[in-house]
Design an enzyme around this catalytic site. Structure first.
Site, PDB file in Angstrom:
ATOM      1  N   CYS A 135       0.851  -1.196   0.000  1.00 15.94           N
ATOM      2  CA  CYS A 135       0.000   0.000   0.000  1.00 15.94           C
ATOM      3  C   CYS A 135       0.880   1.236   0.000  1.00 15.94           C
ATOM      4  O   CYS A 135       1.925   1.259   0.669  1.00 15.94           O
ATOM      5  CB  CYS A 135      -0.920   0.007   1.228  1.00 15.94           C
ATOM      6  N   CYS A 139      -1.731   4.307   6.914  1.00 12.40           N
ATOM      7  CA  CYS A 139      -2.707   4.421   7.995  1.00 12.40           C
ATOM      8  C   CYS A 139      -2.157   3.672   9.204  1.00 12.40           C
ATOM      9  O   CYS A 139      -1.890   2.470   9.129  1.00 12.40           O
ATOM     10  CB  CYS A 139      -4.050   3.858   7.555  1.00 12.40           C
ATOM     11  N   CYS A 142      -3.388   0.223  10.538  1.00 12.52           N
ATOM     12  CA  CYS A 142      -3.545  -0.842   9.533  1.00 12.52           C
ATOM     13  C   CYS A 142      -2.236  -1.590   9.322  1.00 12.52           C
ATOM     14  O   CYS A 142      -1.192  -0.983   9.055  1.00 12.52           O
ATOM     15  CB  CYS A 142      -4.027  -0.224   8.218  1.00 12.52           C
TER      16      CYS A 142
END
Length: 414
Positions: A135, A139, A142
């Site tokens: 990713c 975040c 996460c």
């Protein structure tokens, strides 16, 4: 595609063909299948017919072998086998949770790994699909956010997850094709029972796996168009939800060109807290994000936007946070519901889950305002398959490593 902003943070990379010199047909449109058949030597008329037949067998019947395509001449099937394949991701590991949730670690043709999760319920079966290997965001709650982005998944790798899940669940229809007569070139068509469409186990798809779908827009769009095609996987757009962390410039286009349900990873109501836990907020702030939600094509009472809100102890779970969330939804006139997600721990995580009592109090305050705020029941925690736990390599990063990755990603975001 280029993403508006300081830089385009996505590097797609090259995806080797799973079949070597053969072309993988999974992920191609009907026209694209017809095109590769013409390039392989068929005339345009024959290619159009074969593309229609092959499309049905691949996406509606789930076959992976051209010899199973019984309405195509037997003499034609070896020709197809020599030139094309019908690929699937490689399963590296499959796990089943005590609550029935299933997780697969998958490998692409280039060896890159990603995960998908199936969550069974009494009235539905939901497949959580990945759009990237790793990713580009960070975040903080996460697990996937602790990974670097390796590359985007191609449309075939995205739709391939849905097809593999249907393989594993055993829900492809049985029998011979309906609506297609015998091949005029084949005098020896095989016998079979009448085609039947078995009841579906997989009823819903959420683009909530690894990656940010709107940073891989074209491939996600191509895959979901195949999933929604009435002659293909035939899943209604109302049963598909795309989740974004707030890539504002792409949201309206997603509504116009894909038209599925929208979920927004909000997770905080103040700039200070959201900047920390969803760093993309420093690029596209809460006000800009909520306005994009208000402008989302097709949003209304019958098609509400879902705000995902992970409950973090002493971080975003106060009564004042709940009241501010209600105020923002009303200020922007949003048709929305709030999905409260108890934080799912993972090795190295720096947050704790809010207490059950705090989560209930938060939910009750929102419900009293007339806005739906159900609490999601954690599923698959024991196999690291719950929301925010997906990661394709089981590593335990140190706090220093997490901070370093965060700093690198924040520098890229500007």
């Amino acid at each position: 595609m280029q993403i508006p902003g300081h830089i385009d943070p996505v590097t797609t990379g090259t995806v080797p063909l799973r079949g070597g010199n053969r072309i993988d047909l999974v992920g191609l449109t009907r026209d694209a299948i017809g095109g590769v058949l013409v390039e392989a030597g068929l005339d345009a008329k024959a290619a159009k017919l074969r593309a229609k037949q092959i499309w049905h067998w691949i996406y509606h019947r789930g076959v992976t072998d051209f010899e199973a395509m019984t309405d195509i001449a037997k003499t034609m099937r070896p020709w197809l086998t020599d030139r094309f394949i019908i690929g699937r991701p490689t399963v590296r590991e499959a796990q089943v949770s005590s609550d029935g949730t299933r997780k697969w670690l998958l490998a692409a043709a280039d060896g890159q790994e990603y995960e998908m999760v199936f969550i069974p319920d009494a009235d539905r079966g939901t497949l959580c699909v990945s759009s990237q290997v790793g990713c580009t965001l960070n975040c903080r709650f996460c697990h996937t956010g602790t990974m670097r982005l390796v590359r985007n998944l191609a449309a075939g790798e995205i739709v391939g997850q849905v097809m593999l899940a249907r393989d594993e669940l055993g829900e492809w229809p049985k029998g011979t094709m309906a609506g297609f007569g015998p091949d005029p070139e084949d005098d020896d068509e095989e016998e079979g029972s009448h085609y039947t469409a078995d009841g579906r186990i997989l009823t819903n798809i959420v683009m909530m796996g690894m990656g940010e779908p709107l940073y891989n827009f074209d491939e996600v769009k191509g895959a979901l168009k195949i999933v929604m095609d009435g002659d293909g996987l035939a899943l209604s757009r109302r049963r598909i939800t795309l989740s974004t962390s707030g890539v504002v410039p792409m949201m309206a286009r997603a509504g116009d060109e894909i038209g599925v349900n929208l979920a927004v990873s909000l997770h905080a109501v103040s700039k200070e807290v959201r900047d920390e836990i969803v760093p993309l907020n420093r690029k596209y702030g809460i006000e800009e994000l909520l306005q994009a939600c208000a402008d989302y094509p097709g949003a209304g009472n019958s098609r509400r936007i879902t705000f995902e809100y992970v409950m973090l102890k002493d971080k975003n779970d106060s009564d004042d946070d709940a009241r501010e969330l209600v105020r923002l939804i009303r200020e922007y006139g949003l048709h929305a519901k709030v999905n409260l997600i108890p934080f799912n721990p993972w090795p190295g995580a720096m947050y704790e889950c809010s207490t059950p009592e705090r989560v209930r109090a938060f939910s009750n305050l929102i419900f009293k305002s007339g806005i739906s705020a159900p609490v999601r029941t954690p599923r698959g925690r024991d196999i690291m398959a719950a929301c925010g736990q997906l990661k394709s390599a089981a590593t335990k990063p140190t706090r220093a490593e997490l901070d370093r990755i965060a700093e690198e990603k924040q520098a890229a975001l500007g």
